[in-house]
Structures are given as C-alpha cells and as structure tokens.
Design a protein around this motif. Structure first.
Motif, PDB file in Angstrom:
ATOM      1  N   GLN A  94       0.829  -1.212   0.000  1.00 18.29           N
ATOM      2  CA  GLN A  94       0.000   0.000   0.000  1.00 18.29           C
ATOM      3  C   GLN A  94       0.867   1.268   0.000  1.00 18.29           C
ATOM      4  OE1 GLN A  94      -2.872  -0.482  -0.818  1.00 18.29           O
ATOM      5  NE2 GLN A  94      -4.093  -1.823   0.489  1.00 18.29           N
ATOM      6  N   LEU A  95       1.935   1.267   0.749  1.00 15.73           N
ATOM      7  CA  LEU A  95       2.784   2.456   0.790  1.00 15.73           C
ATOM      8  C   LEU A  95       3.635   2.584  -0.470  1.00 15.73           C
ATOM      9  CD1 LEU A  95       3.559   2.447   4.579  1.00 15.73           C
ATOM     10  CD2 LEU A  95       2.333   4.211   3.325  1.00 15.73           C
ATOM     11  N   GLN A  96       3.979   1.468  -1.089  1.00 20.56           N
ATOM     12  CA  GLN A  96       4.633   1.537  -2.399  1.00 20.56           C
ATOM     13  C   GLN A  96       3.697   2.189  -3.411  1.00 20.56           C
ATOM     14  OE1 GLN A  96       5.996  -2.242  -3.922  1.00 20.56           O
ATOM     15  NE2 GLN A  96       6.617  -1.394  -5.877  1.00 20.56           N
ATOM     16  N   ALA A 122      -3.521  -2.166  15.972  1.00 23.64           N
ATOM     17  CA  ALA A 122      -2.269  -1.586  16.463  1.00 23.64           C
ATOM     18  C   ALA A 122      -1.065  -2.411  16.028  1.00 23.64           C
ATOM     19  CB  ALA A 122      -2.307  -1.466  17.986  1.00 23.64           C
ATOM     20  N   HIS A 123      -1.276  -3.712  15.766  1.00 24.62           N
ATOM     21  CA  HIS A 123      -0.169  -4.578  15.348  1.00 24.62           C
ATOM     22  C   HIS A 123       0.415  -4.173  13.999  1.00 24.62           C
ATOM     23  CE1 HIS A 123      -3.682  -6.346  13.307  1.00 24.62           C
ATOM     24  NE2 HIS A 123      -2.828  -6.814  12.422  1.00 24.62           N
ATOM     25  N   LEU A 124      -0.313  -3.343  13.231  1.00 26.20           N
ATOM     26  CA  LEU A 124       0.159  -2.923  11.913  1.00 26.20           C
ATOM     27  C   LEU A 124       1.136  -1.747  11.974  1.00 26.20           C
ATOM     28  CD1 LEU A 124      -3.210  -3.031   9.907  1.00 26.20           C
ATOM     29  CD2 LEU A 124      -1.345  -4.701   9.822  1.00 26.20           C
ATOM     30  N   GLU A 125       1.197  -1.068  13.112  1.00 26.24           N
ATOM     31  CA  GLU A 125       1.953   0.184  13.158  1.00 26.24           C
ATOM     32  C   GLU A 125       3.431  -0.013  12.832  1.00 26.24           C
ATOM     33  OE1 GLU A 125       2.837   4.075  15.997  1.00 26.24           O
ATOM     34  OE2 GLU A 125       1.399   2.546  16.659  1.00 26.24           O
ATOM     35  N   LYS A 126       4.049  -1.037  13.383  1.00 22.91           N
ATOM     36  CA  LYS A 126       5.476  -1.249  13.128  1.00 22.91           C
ATOM     37  C   LYS A 126       5.726  -1.474  11.642  1.00 22.91           C
ATOM     38  CE  LYS A 126       9.389  -4.215  14.366  1.00 22.91           C
ATOM     39  NZ  LYS A 126       9.835  -5.389  15.190  1.00 22.91           N
ATOM     40  N   SER A 127       4.917  -2.317  10.998  1.00 23.07           N
ATOM     41  CA  SER A 127       5.090  -2.589   9.567  1.00 23.07           C
ATOM     42  C   SER A 127       4.848  -1.339   8.740  1.00 23.07           C
ATOM     43  CB  SER A 127       4.130  -3.697   9.124  1.00 23.07           C
ATOM     44  OG  SER A 127       4.431  -4.911   9.774  1.00 23.07           O
ATOM     45  N   LEU A 128       3.874  -0.533   9.133  1.00 26.66           N
ATOM     46  CA  LEU A 128       3.597   0.711   8.412  1.00 26.66           C
ATOM     47  C   LEU A 128       4.786   1.664   8.482  1.00 26.66           C
ATOM     48  CD1 LEU A 128      -0.092   1.212   9.581  1.00 26.66           C
ATOM     49  CD2 LEU A 128       0.632   0.999   7.199  1.00 26.66           C
ATOM     50  N   ARG A 129       5.368   1.799   9.649  1.00 25.93           N
ATOM     51  CA  ARG A 129       6.506   2.720   9.806  1.00 25.93           C
ATOM     52  C   ARG A 129       7.717   2.211   9.019  1.00 25.93           C
ATOM     53  NH1 ARG A 129       5.362   6.764  13.025  1.00 25.93           N
ATOM     54  NH2 ARG A 129       3.747   6.562  14.624  1.00 25.93           N
ATOM     55  N   ALA A 172       7.636   0.357   6.303  1.00 25.42           N
ATOM     56  CA  ALA A 172       7.369   0.525   4.880  1.00 25.42           C
ATOM     57  C   ALA A 172       7.471   1.985   4.467  1.00 25.42           C
ATOM     58  CB  ALA A 172       5.986  -0.026   4.541  1.00 25.42           C
ATOM     59  N   ALA A 173       7.010   2.884   5.322  1.00 24.32           N
ATOM     60  CA  ALA A 173       7.118   4.310   5.012  1.00 24.32           C
ATOM     61  C   ALA A 173       8.578   4.719   4.854  1.00 24.32           C
ATOM     62  CB  ALA A 173       6.450   5.127   6.115  1.00 24.32           C
ATOM     63  N   GLN A 174       9.417   4.238   5.727  1.00 23.37           N
ATOM     64  CA  GLN A 174      10.847   4.547   5.618  1.00 23.37           C
ATOM     65  C   GLN A 174      11.430   3.952   4.345  1.00 23.37           C
ATOM     66  OE1 GLN A 174      13.256   2.944   8.813  1.00 23.37           O
ATOM     67  NE2 GLN A 174      14.851   4.477   8.502  1.00 23.37           N
ATOM     68  N   GLN A 175      11.015   2.731   4.009  1.00 23.01           N
ATOM     69  CA  GLN A 175      11.524   2.063   2.813  1.00 23.01           C
ATOM     70  C   GLN A 175      11.214   2.852   1.547  1.00 23.01           C
ATOM     71  OE1 GLN A 175       9.880  -1.856   2.238  1.00 23.01           O
ATOM     72  NE2 GLN A 175      10.919  -2.173   0.268  1.00 23.01           N
ATOM     73  N   PHE A 176      10.024   3.456   1.477  1.00 19.72           N
ATOM     74  CA  PHE A 176       9.598   4.142   0.257  1.00 19.72           C
ATOM     75  C   PHE A 176       9.687   5.663   0.348  1.00 19.72           C
ATOM     76  CE2 PHE A 176       7.462  -0.023   0.044  1.00 19.72           C
ATOM     77  CZ  PHE A 176       8.028  -0.471  -1.134  1.00 19.72           C
ATOM     78  N   GLY A 177      10.417   6.153   1.334  1.00 20.47           N
ATOM     79  CA  GLY A 177      10.684   7.581   1.415  1.00 20.47           C
ATOM     80  C   GLY A 177       9.477   8.423   1.741  1.00 20.47           C
TER      81      GLY A 177
END
Length: 308
Positions: free
Chosen positions: A134-136, A157-164, A166-171
C-alpha cells in the motif's frame, strides 16, 4: 503383431521423478492430483470466483460449508477456510487437520484465533495487501515525499510497526492516530491535518459501510485522497488500492501448500499476500486532479507465468 520392448518408458518415469524433486515440472502439474479440502461461506455462490480459481489448480477440490464434514471423511493435508465465517466455524469445530485461512483480514484472523476454544494448528494468507504494498502504491501515486495518515484502533495496532518500516523504505512520512471505535472515524481526521493522503486499513471496528462513506465525504471536502484496502473500497470511492485478486490468492495458496512437502513440518507464520495488483478509481482521480501514470498501473507482483 509383436510389439518391440520400449525400455525408455521406465527411464522417462525416473526422469520425471527427478524433475519433480528438482522443481522443474510446473507446480500446477503437481497440484492437479491433490485433493483440496475447503470450508466455504454458508452460500458458496458468494465465493464462486475464488473457488473457480482454486479448481483450476486443484481439480479434485472438495468444498463444504460445514467443517464437520471433514471429520467424517478421510483426507490428508490441510483444510482451507475461505473467509472469516468459515474460519470461525472451523475453529469452533476443533478440526484435527492443519488449517489455512484465506480471504480473512489480519485483524479478523488475529481476533478469531485468539478466541478459539484451544490453540489451533493454523496459518493464514491475509485478505489485505501488505502495508509495504500500500505504501509503495502511495509513493508511486505522488512521486514525492508526502505524509500518509493512518487511523488505527487497538484491533489494528499490530500494523503500526510494519507501516513505519514501509514508510521509511519508500521515502514517505507517516502519521498514525489511535482512533476510538465508538466515535465516527471522520472526527479523528482532524488529527491528520498534516497528511496529504489517508491510508485506510481493514479494521472492522473503525470502518463499516456507513463510517467509510462518512470518511470519504469528509476527505473529499478536504481534497484528501484515500487509498483503500480492497478493490471493493475503490468501487466505493477511494482513489486506489493494492489488492490480491482470485488468481493471485489461488497461486499464493498453491505455493504455500506445495511448500508443505512432508505434511509433518510446522505451518509457516501467517503473512500478507505475495501477489498483488492495483485498482484505480478513474473518476476520483480526475476529480482530485491526480494523474495516474503507467508506472502506477503496472505496480504489483504477479504469479509466475501471469503478467496481469
């Protein structure tokens, strides 16, 4: 007439066995002879598309809405639960076979497994595309550094770590707000004033058909695009979504099952789909002045041998 011996036939069989062991024969050929035991929704017609995709890989597929049917019929290998209702019934039946859940969101899967009568032998390919996918998609839509806003409840709430991650990965920047499920999530949007796009995650405690409509109306007034969590949310008015279709799910499930070679190894951890593609709401894109590029349309990871 005398038929001469054909010594090459045993050699051909040995060669075929060798190729199978090396993975040189297509997975489809290996899975075609396997029975696939499936628990469906109460109305299997509602899942016709995914059942057809699975039958194309597993012609010996057997489907029943009642999980008790599999306790009275012999079979080997895992049982597949299609959707949360089927998963709930399967967990309540306490089946002895390993259970694989598909078409159930990560939030619903975690909730149902946590409430099972006993600790089940189960895994899942979630219905929702991964936060990374989704973030890509968001990064490709904007082609610049933007802030994606996300509403989460305790259930997601378990999604927050993965979201952060992925956000870093895709700038991208990410702004996460913990929303109260007892309130209209549209009210929580005030806390996302610094975001240029809303990523809606599959959270049934926050998003119902009514509250999603309220969120879409509110974000439209703000000129804020929404990236949804399924093709259905795109049809309902979100700008876009990464999602797996029926063929993606069937191929992903076949990969998982073919990885269980001996039937004795532990099931893998639940995960997001490996294969996904993009749905776009062209009318919403035009109304928001967002140009959808070929790069965006081509995003995704497709099963081997399928381009889209």
């Amino acid at each position: 007439m005398h038929t001469p011996p054909q010594p090459f036939k045993p050699m051909r069989r040995r060669a075929l066995c060798l190729l199978l062991s090396l993975g040189a024969v297509p997975l489809l050929a290996r899975s075609a002879s396997k029975e696939l035991r499936v628990i469906t929704a109460a109305d299997p017609n509602a899942q016709r598309q995914i059942l057809q995709a699975l039958r194309s890989r597993y012609p010996a597929l057997s489907a029943e809405p009642d999980p008790a049917a599999w306790d009275t019929r012999k079979g080997t290998g895992p049982i597949i639960a299609l959707g949360p209702a089927a998963l709930r019934r399967a967990l309540s039946a306490e089946l002895h076979a390993p259970l694989i859940s598909v078409l159930t969101s990560s939030q619903a899967y975690r909730r149902l497994v946590a409430g099972a009568p006993r600790e089940p032998s189960t895994t899942a390919i979630y219905a929702d595309a991964s936060p990374s996918a989704q973030l890509q998609l968001i990064a490709a839509l904007f082609e610049r550094k933007v802030t994606a806003g996300v509403l989460l409840s305790d259930a997601t709430a378990h999604l927050e770590k993965s979201l952060r991650q992925a956000a870093q990965q895709f700038g991208l920047e990410i702004l996460v707000i913990k929303a109260d499920p007892s309130l209209d999530p549209a009210r929580a949007l005030n806390g996302l004033a610094g975001a240029q796009v809303l990523l809606a995650v599959p959270d049934s405690t926050l998003y119902t058909p009514d509250t999603l409509r309220s969120v879409l109306e509110s974000t439209y007034r703000r000129g804020m695009p929404v990236v949804g969590f399924s093709a259905a949310t795109v049809a309902a008015g979100t700008l876009a979504s990464a999602y797996p279709n029926a063929d993606d799910i069937a191929a992903d499930l076949a990969d998982l099952i073919d990885g269980l070679t001996s039937g004795n190894e532990a099931l893998p951890e639940p995960r997001f789909p490996r294969y996904w593609r993009v749905a776009i709401n062209e009318n919403v894109a035009r109304s928001l002045g967002i140009v959808i590029t070929d790069k965006v349309r081509a995003l995704g990871v497709h099963p081997p041998g399928r381009s889209g």
